[in-house]
Write an enzyme that holds these catalytic residues in place. Structure first.
Site, PDB file in Angstrom:
ATOM      1  N   LYS A 107       0.860  -1.190   0.000  1.00 12.41           N
ATOM      2  CA  LYS A 107       0.000   0.000   0.000  1.00 12.41           C
ATOM      3  C   LYS A 107       0.886   1.225   0.000  1.00 12.41           C
ATOM      4  O   LYS A 107       2.049   1.159   0.418  1.00 12.41           O
ATOM      5  CB  LYS A 107      -0.878   0.014   1.261  1.00 12.41           C
ATOM      6  N   GLY A 219     -20.202   7.405   2.574  1.00 11.30           N
ATOM      7  CA  GLY A 219     -19.056   7.634   1.695  1.00 11.30           C
ATOM      8  C   GLY A 219     -19.482   7.451   0.252  1.00 11.30           C
ATOM      9  O   GLY A 219     -19.317   6.381  -0.326  1.00 11.30           O
ATOM     10  N   GLY A 221     -18.421   8.011  -2.706  1.00 12.16           N
ATOM     11  CA  GLY A 221     -17.332   8.207  -3.674  1.00 12.16           C
ATOM     12  C   GLY A 221     -17.375   7.104  -4.705  1.00 12.16           C
ATOM     13  O   GLY A 221     -18.456   6.617  -5.066  1.00 12.16           O
ATOM     14  N   ASN A 222     -16.208   6.683  -5.164  1.00 12.72           N
ATOM     15  CA  ASN A 222     -16.137   5.647  -6.194  1.00 12.72           C
ATOM     16  C   ASN A 222     -16.875   4.386  -5.750  1.00 12.72           C
ATOM     17  O   ASN A 222     -17.838   3.945  -6.385  1.00 12.72           O
ATOM     18  CB  ASN A 222     -14.643   5.361  -6.483  1.00 12.72           C
ATOM     19  N   ALA A 223     -16.439   3.800  -4.628  1.00 16.28           N
ATOM     20  CA  ALA A 223     -17.036   2.547  -4.172  1.00 16.28           C
ATOM     21  C   ALA A 223     -18.513   2.745  -3.817  1.00 16.28           C
ATOM     22  O   ALA A 223     -19.372   1.938  -4.203  1.00 16.28           O
ATOM     23  CB  ALA A 223     -16.261   2.010  -2.975  1.00 16.28           C
ATOM     24  N   GLY A 224     -18.834   3.814  -3.084  1.00 13.85           N
ATOM     25  CA  GLY A 224     -20.194   4.046  -2.600  1.00 13.85           C
ATOM     26  C   GLY A 224     -21.205   4.277  -3.723  1.00 13.85           C
ATOM     27  O   GLY A 224     -22.305   3.698  -3.714  1.00 13.85           O
TER      28      GLY A 224
HETATM   29  P1  NAD Z   1     -13.275   8.012  -2.943  1.00 11.15           P
HETATM   30  O1  NAD Z   1     -12.260   9.041  -2.679  1.00 11.15           O
HETATM   31  O2  NAD Z   1     -13.793   7.854  -4.330  1.00 11.15           O
HETATM   32  O3  NAD Z   1     -14.542   8.229  -1.993  1.00 11.15           O
HETATM   33  C1  NAD Z   1     -14.465   8.415  -0.631  1.00 11.15           C
HETATM   34  C2  NAD Z   1     -15.771   9.079  -0.212  1.00 11.15           C
HETATM   35  O4  NAD Z   1     -15.807   9.121   1.225  1.00 11.15           O
HETATM   36  C3  NAD Z   1     -15.916  10.525  -0.692  1.00 11.15           C
HETATM   37  O5  NAD Z   1     -17.223  10.734  -1.183  1.00 11.15           O
HETATM   38  C4  NAD Z   1     -15.714  11.351   0.593  1.00 11.15           C
HETATM   39  O6  NAD Z   1     -16.437  12.569   0.581  1.00 11.15           O
HETATM   40  C5  NAD Z   1     -16.262  10.404   1.623  1.00 11.15           C
HETATM   41  N1  NAD Z   1     -15.747  10.697   2.965  1.00 11.15           N
HETATM   42  C6  NAD Z   1     -14.516  11.097   3.345  1.00 11.15           C
HETATM   43  N2  NAD Z   1     -14.477  11.297   4.684  1.00 11.15           N
HETATM   44  C7  NAD Z   1     -15.713  10.980   5.139  1.00 11.15           C
HETATM   45  C8  NAD Z   1     -16.313  10.973   6.416  1.00 11.15           C
HETATM   46  N3  NAD Z   1     -15.613  11.328   7.495  1.00 11.15           N
HETATM   47  N4  NAD Z   1     -17.613  10.594   6.525  1.00 11.15           N
HETATM   48  C9  NAD Z   1     -18.318  10.217   5.427  1.00 11.15           C
HETATM   49  N5  NAD Z   1     -17.807  10.220   4.187  1.00 11.15           N
HETATM   50  C10 NAD Z   1     -16.528  10.602   4.049  1.00 11.15           C
HETATM   51  O7  NAD Z   1     -12.652   6.634  -2.377  1.00 11.15           O
HETATM   52  P2  NAD Z   1     -13.043   5.144  -2.733  1.00 11.15           P
HETATM   53  O8  NAD Z   1     -12.087   4.650  -3.749  1.00 11.15           O
HETATM   54  O9  NAD Z   1     -14.508   5.041  -2.977  1.00 11.15           O
HETATM   55  O10 NAD Z   1     -12.663   4.410  -1.356  1.00 11.15           O
HETATM   56  C11 NAD Z   1     -13.564   4.373  -0.251  1.00 11.15           C
HETATM   57  C12 NAD Z   1     -13.158   3.254   0.684  1.00 11.15           C
HETATM   58  O11 NAD Z   1     -13.138   2.029  -0.043  1.00 11.15           O
HETATM   59  C13 NAD Z   1     -11.756   3.397   1.299  1.00 11.15           C
HETATM   60  O12 NAD Z   1     -11.726   2.863   2.589  1.00 11.15           O
HETATM   61  C14 NAD Z   1     -10.902   2.560   0.385  1.00 11.15           C
HETATM   62  O13 NAD Z   1      -9.705   2.138   1.008  1.00 11.15           O
HETATM   63  C15 NAD Z   1     -11.859   1.427   0.087  1.00 11.15           C
HETATM   64  N6  NAD Z   1     -11.524   0.689  -1.119  1.00 11.15           N
HETATM   65  C16 NAD Z   1     -11.569   1.271  -2.349  1.00 11.15           C
HETATM   66  C17 NAD Z   1     -11.225   0.517  -3.461  1.00 11.15           C
HETATM   67  C18 NAD Z   1     -11.321   1.061  -4.858  1.00 11.15           C
HETATM   68  O14 NAD Z   1     -11.092   0.289  -5.789  1.00 11.15           O
HETATM   69  N7  NAD Z   1     -11.675   2.308  -5.056  1.00 11.15           N
HETATM   70  C19 NAD Z   1     -10.823  -0.821  -3.315  1.00 11.15           C
HETATM   71  C20 NAD Z   1     -10.814  -1.382  -2.033  1.00 11.15           C
HETATM   72  C21 NAD Z   1     -11.165  -0.607  -0.949  1.00 11.15           C
END
Ligand code: NAD
Length: 417
Positions: A107, A219, A221-224
């Site tokens: 990481k 959250g 974002g991408n995953a959500g």
């Molecule tokens: P991202 O940056 O696209 O989205 C993160 C979201 O979380 C944003 O909308 C942000 O506004 C929100 N956020 C930040 N702080 C917050 C808080 N205190 N309360 C509520 N929302 C908050 O990131 P992502 O890629 O979607 O990753 C999100 C999670 O999923 C992380 O823990 C990441 O490690 C995990 N993850 C992502 C992937 C991937 O492929 N993208 C893979 C495995 C795990």
């Protein structure tokens, strides 16, 4: 829990200890698996648009490569620090093992606030990071990918910098690239899709009717965002609440997910979305929905709020959203947790498919990606569920038992322990 106990790496080590106890692991193997094998901390000077130079701290941790080259995302966040990176690298090790792909765990990240950086500053930071750590990256060493606040565009700049330094093509040095320069079909929504496949399997195991199911997403974002779309598309689920770092929105009759994505794109937040009430991040987790998807950051379900969780299933798309105290309370209360490194393994699985396609220089269709991903996730879920039932332990402990056993066996076969 004290702050020390909420240190994500201390949590990752305590989870490993629990699995080591269940497996009866010998001391030297336990010692080896408790620590990262290699860590790099770098200083990155970046020319800002106003002509000044800002200095950033960057990290790359290669936790364990007994099963293959290390693999794991890059996070750009103001709170990024070596302990978070160590924890995430450990979880990557267990994640590649649970879906049984021939990779180890790593990481990386940079302590920065991407919201304060222009596109050109982001590009210079991305290139600066690769100049600092490029020597320890490569398809046979360590392959980064996107994570919180890093994007396919950032991966593209990084790959370009790496290839420029090496003077040859190395598309597989980084995954999560845009399609057109070596990215894979299906990578963008792979984390969420994999998570939804595990929810589908959990519904079957727990006899839950998917058509009546609702979910809340912390959250957006991408995953959500993808979790909201795919859980509707594949399971007919209704998303009733979603939040981001600025706050949340709730409508018990369901949110229009596409319109909410549009609103977030325009305004930068879900806050202010019409036709919904506002809700705090804390209250969202306690909603009476079928599923909660924590999809933001660590330590949001703790010993203090776990007793208030009413959902049947917590599908941890985020890494480390629940503390060990919370886990025990959730298990006792019958809340079924699909643990992070199983629930969100779809991302690294399709990243692995991306690497395979880069190596072959031959690309798969979206249907092929979905079919292979479904097979991997379903198999990993079923194996974990069986161990959880047979040993009467929660799903996280069961997943740890399977992964730690696989990694420990690889270390032994190599003669390390
Ligand atoms: P991202 O940056 O696209 O989205 C993160 C979201 O979380 C944003 O909308 C942000 O506004 C929100 N956020 C930040 N702080 C917050 C808080 N205190 N309360 C509520 N929302 C908050 O990131 P992502 O890629 O979607 O990753 C999100 C999670 O999923 C992380 O823990 C990441 O490690 C995990 N993850 C992502 C992937 C991937 O492929 N993208 C893979 C495995 C795990």
């Amino acid at each position: 829990m004290s702050n020390e106990q909420l240190n994500p790496f201390a949590i990752a080590q305590s989870q490993l200890d629990t699995a080591a106890d269940i497996l009866g692991l010998d001391d030297s193997t336990r010692q080896l698996l408790r620590e990262p094998m290699r860590e790099f901390v770098v200083t990155i000077p970046v020319k800002m648009d106003d002509g000044s130079t800002k200095v950033f701290k960057g990290y790359r941790v290669q936790y364990n490569n007994s099963r293959g080259p290390t693999k794991g995302g890059l996070r750009w966040h103001p709170d990024e620090n070596i302990d978070t990176v160590r924890a995430l690298a450990a979880w990557m090790t267990w994640k590649t093992a649970i879906v049984d792909i021939p990779l180890g765990g790593g990481k990386g990240g940079v302590t920065c606030n991407p919201k304060e950086l222009s596109e050109t500053e982001k590009e210079r930071l991305a290139r600066g990071y690769i100049r600092a750590v490029g020597k320890i990256l490569g398809v046979t060493q360590d392959v980064p990918a996107p994570d919180v606040y890093t994007t396919p565009q950032i991966m593209a700049w990084m790959m370009d910098e790496y290839e420029t330094l090496r003077g040859e093509a190395h598309p597989g040095v980084i995954t999560g690239k845009p399609i057109g320069i070596g990215g894979s079909q299906g990578r963008g929504d792979a984390t969420a899709r994999g998570g939804v496949y595990t929810v589908r399997e959990a519904f079957k195991a727990l006899n839950i009717d998917a058509s009546k199911a609702t979910c809340a997403i912390q959250g957006f974002g991408n995953a959500g965002q993808h979790a909201a779309k795919i859980s509707k598309e594949l399971l007919g689920m209704k998303t009733v609440a979603a939040s981001d770092s600025k706050g949340g929105v709730y409508n018990k009759n369901g949110l229009d997910v596409d319109a909410l994505v549009e609103h977030k794109l325009k305004t930068g937040s879900v806050v202010g979305f019409s036709g919904a009430d506002s809700i705090s991040n804390e209250d969202l987790l306690e909603l009476d929905t079928t599923v909660i998807f924590p999809a933001a950051l660590e330590n949001v379900i703790t010993g203090s709020n776990a007793k208030n969780i009413k959902a049947n299933i917590v599908c941890e798309l985020a890494n480390g959203p629940s503390t060990p105290d919370a886990d025990d309370i959730l298990y006792d209360n019958g809340v079924f947790v699909i643990p992070d490194f199983l629930a969100n393994a779809g991302g690294v699985t399709v990243s692995y498919f991306e690497q395979v396609q880069n190596t072959y220089n031959y690309y798969w269709t979206l249907e092929q990606i979905h079919e292979q991903l479904d097979r991997k996730m379903t198999h990993a879920f079923k194996g974990t569920y069986e161990v959880s039932k047979s040993k009467s332990i929660n799903m996280r402990k069961a997943a740890y038992v399977i992964s730690v056993d696989r990694v420990a066996k690889a270390c032994k076969l190599r003669g390390w322990v």
